[in-house]
Design a protein around this motif. Structure first.
Motif, PDB file in Angstrom:
ATOM      1  N   TYR A 121      49.606  23.860  28.634  1.00  0.00           N
ATOM      2  CA  TYR A 121      48.805  24.062  27.417  1.00  0.00           C
ATOM      3  C   TYR A 121      48.776  25.514  26.946  1.00  0.00           C
ATOM      4  N   ASP A 122      48.614  25.701  25.623  1.00  0.00           N
ATOM      5  CA  ASP A 122      48.142  26.989  25.113  1.00  0.00           C
ATOM      6  C   ASP A 122      46.714  27.085  25.636  1.00  0.00           C
ATOM      7  N   CYS A 123      46.416  28.114  26.411  1.00  0.00           N
ATOM      8  CA  CYS A 123      45.068  28.102  27.005  1.00  0.00           C
ATOM      9  C   CYS A 123      44.500  29.504  27.169  1.00  0.00           C
ATOM     10  N   ILE A 124      43.188  29.540  27.284  1.00  0.00           N
ATOM     11  CA  ILE A 124      42.504  30.753  27.737  1.00  0.00           C
ATOM     12  C   ILE A 124      41.862  30.380  29.061  1.00  0.00           C
ATOM     13  N   MET A 125      42.236  31.096  30.106  1.00  0.00           N
ATOM     14  CA  MET A 125      41.774  30.763  31.456  1.00  0.00           C
ATOM     15  C   MET A 125      40.858  31.873  31.944  1.00  0.00           C
ATOM     16  N   ASP A 126      39.638  31.523  32.374  1.00  0.00           N
ATOM     17  CA  ASP A 126      38.758  32.592  32.853  1.00  0.00           C
ATOM     18  C   ASP A 126      38.556  32.523  34.354  1.00  0.00           C
ATOM     19  N   GLY A 127      38.375  33.728  34.957  1.00  0.00           N
ATOM     20  CA  GLY A 127      38.212  33.798  36.404  1.00  0.00           C
ATOM     21  C   GLY A 127      38.050  35.227  36.866  1.00  0.00           C
ATOM     22  N   ARG A 128      38.609  35.524  38.043  1.00  0.00           N
ATOM     23  CA  ARG A 128      38.518  36.880  38.593  1.00  0.00           C
ATOM     24  C   ARG A 128      39.904  37.497  38.788  1.00  0.00           C
ATOM     25  N   ASP A 129      40.883  36.627  39.020  1.00  0.00           N
ATOM     26  CA  ASP A 129      42.220  37.097  39.424  1.00  0.00           C
ATOM     27  C   ASP A 129      43.293  36.465  38.560  1.00  0.00           C
ATOM     28  N   ILE A 130      42.948  36.050  37.347  1.00  0.00           N
ATOM     29  CA  ILE A 130      43.925  35.336  36.527  1.00  0.00           C
ATOM     30  C   ILE A 130      45.039  36.308  36.103  1.00  0.00           C
ATOM     31  N   GLY A 131      44.655  37.478  35.598  1.00  0.00           N
ATOM     32  CA  GLY A 131      45.656  38.454  35.151  1.00  0.00           C
ATOM     33  C   GLY A 131      46.429  39.087  36.291  1.00  0.00           C
ATOM     34  N   SER A 183      34.765  41.737  44.590  1.00  0.00           N
ATOM     35  CA  SER A 183      35.668  42.882  44.406  1.00  0.00           C
ATOM     36  C   SER A 183      36.229  43.419  45.716  1.00  0.00           C
ATOM     37  N   GLU A 184      35.513  43.133  46.816  1.00  0.00           N
ATOM     38  CA  GLU A 184      35.950  43.749  48.084  1.00  0.00           C
ATOM     39  C   GLU A 184      36.750  42.815  48.983  1.00  0.00           C
ATOM     40  N   ARG A 185      36.854  41.523  48.598  1.00  0.00           N
ATOM     41  CA  ARG A 185      37.585  40.598  49.483  1.00  0.00           C
ATOM     42  C   ARG A 185      39.069  40.985  49.515  1.00  0.00           C
ATOM     43  N   GLU A 186      39.715  40.529  50.603  1.00  0.00           N
ATOM     44  CA  GLU A 186      41.101  40.947  50.801  1.00  0.00           C
ATOM     45  C   GLU A 186      42.092  40.224  49.881  1.00  0.00           C
ATOM     46  N   VAL A 187      41.859  38.908  49.705  1.00  0.00           N
ATOM     47  CA  VAL A 187      42.820  38.131  48.914  1.00  0.00           C
ATOM     48  C   VAL A 187      42.396  38.093  47.450  1.00  0.00           C
ATOM     49  N   SER A 188      43.294  38.511  46.575  1.00  0.00           N
ATOM     50  CA  SER A 188      43.064  38.467  45.131  1.00  0.00           C
ATOM     51  C   SER A 188      41.666  38.913  44.709  1.00  0.00           C
ATOM     52  N   PRO A 189      41.296  40.136  45.006  1.00  0.00           N
ATOM     53  CA  PRO A 189      39.957  40.586  44.600  1.00  0.00           C
ATOM     54  C   PRO A 189      39.846  40.736  43.088  1.00  0.00           C
ATOM     55  N   LEU A 190      38.601  40.774  42.627  1.00  0.00           N
ATOM     56  CA  LEU A 190      38.352  41.022  41.214  1.00  0.00           C
ATOM     57  C   LEU A 190      38.829  42.431  40.889  1.00  0.00           C
ATOM     58  N   ARG A 191      39.797  42.537  40.007  1.00  0.00           N
ATOM     59  CA  ARG A 191      40.368  43.837  39.668  1.00  0.00           C
ATOM     60  C   ARG A 191      41.000  43.718  38.289  1.00  0.00           C
ATOM     61  N   LYS A 192      40.882  44.775  37.523  1.00  0.00           N
ATOM     62  CA  LYS A 192      41.521  44.760  36.206  1.00  0.00           C
ATOM     63  C   LYS A 192      43.031  44.897  36.407  1.00  0.00           C
ATOM     64  N   ALA A 193      43.805  44.007  35.799  1.00  0.00           N
ATOM     65  CA  ALA A 193      45.272  44.141  35.873  1.00  0.00           C
ATOM     66  C   ALA A 193      45.670  45.407  35.118  1.00  0.00           C
ATOM     67  N   ASP A 194      46.737  46.042  35.559  1.00  0.00           N
ATOM     68  CA  ASP A 194      47.148  47.307  34.926  1.00  0.00           C
ATOM     69  C   ASP A 194      47.388  47.131  33.432  1.00  0.00           C
ATOM     70  N   ASP A 195      47.887  45.940  33.043  1.00  0.00           N
ATOM     71  CA  ASP A 195      48.194  45.727  31.632  1.00  0.00           C
ATOM     72  C   ASP A 195      47.098  44.938  30.892  1.00  0.00           C
ATOM     73  N   ALA A 196      45.893  44.891  31.487  1.00  0.00           N
ATOM     74  CA  ALA A 196      44.788  44.197  30.795  1.00  0.00           C
ATOM     75  C   ALA A 196      44.050  45.169  29.887  1.00  0.00           C
ATOM     76  N   ILE A 197      43.490  44.632  28.816  1.00  0.00           N
ATOM     77  CA  ILE A 197      42.694  45.450  27.903  1.00  0.00           C
ATOM     78  C   ILE A 197      41.236  45.261  28.273  1.00  0.00           C
TER      79      ILE A 197
END
Ligand code: DC
Length: 222
Positions: A121-131, A183-197
């Protein structure tokens, strides 16, 4: 397919904004937090201690079926055939969802489902580690933030409206607990992707926040 990744901490307004954006661009809205919440609810119902017994959580996944339905743009969650859409919104489930999201096997189990949807689908997906992890090649990545106090205030209003009895201090404490763990967990923590706005909504109204995210998306896909 157009895929928009919307990440950020608890209570930043991701789901409300994503729903509105989905409507404007005719995207499907996919709430990945609801999937973690549903698995957390099952652990609570079965008396599984998530923190003490991650192996039992992993075993539970073997006989679990998660399904997503749609009702007028809203995502419905089905856990083993039962509609749990409203049961997964309590503070108890919020905390347990953050706890379960630390377990690598849980994240891996959900990853496939998340990617399948994005491919279809064309979609908007929300979460912590999507980007950063689920859709590293998303067309647009937005990282939504707001101060912890602003987020707690909004979350409190939402819970009060649903009839959940809880104080501001309880909501703020839960939010800080989840911010830290997510934000502190080891696997896929909440973090802004380098190319996210990054979009900071602390001082914005809901309408202004929606307009900001729509502008960011339009600039990329138009
Ligand atoms: O977005 P939410 O509040 O419904 O998410 C509940 C919890 O699930 C959150 O504290 C962290 C976890 N989560 C995650 O780790 N990764 C996601 N993509 C979505 C949610």
């Amino acid at each position: 397919m157009i895929n928009v990744a919307l990440d950020g901490p608890s209570g930043a307004g991701k789901s409300t904004i994503a729903k509105a954006v989905a409507k404007r661009f005719e995207f499907i809205y996919i709430d990945t937090g609801a999937m973690f919440r549903s698995l957390a609810l099952k652990c609570i119902e079965q008396g599984i201690d998530i923190k003490a017994n991650p192996a039992a959580v992993e075993a539970m996944l073997q006989n679990t079926v998660l399904d997503i339905g749609r009702d007028d743009g809203q995502q419905l969650m089905f856990l083993d055939g039962k509609n749990v859409t409203s049961l997964i919104r309590t503070p108890e489930v919020s905390k347990a969802a953050s706890d379960i999201a630390v377990i690598p096997a849980v994240r891996q189990w959900l990853l496939e489902t998340e990617r399948e949807f994005a491919a279809k689908y064309d979609c908007i997906m929300d979460g912590r580690d999507i980007g950063t992890s689920v859709l590293p090649n998303a067309d647009v990545k937005v990282f939504l933030t707001a101060s912890a106090e602003a987020r707690a205030k909004r979350r409190l209003a939402e819970l009060v409206e649903k009839g959940v009895e809880v104080s501001f201090d309880e909501v703020l404490a839960e939010m800080k607990y989840r911010d830290k763990q997510d934000s502190e967990r080891e696997v896929s923590p909440l973090r802004k992707a380098d190319d996210a706005i990054e979009a900071d909504t602390t001082l914005l109204t809901l309408e202004e926040s929606i307009a900001l995210v729509c502008d960011i998306i339009r600039k990329v896909i138009d």
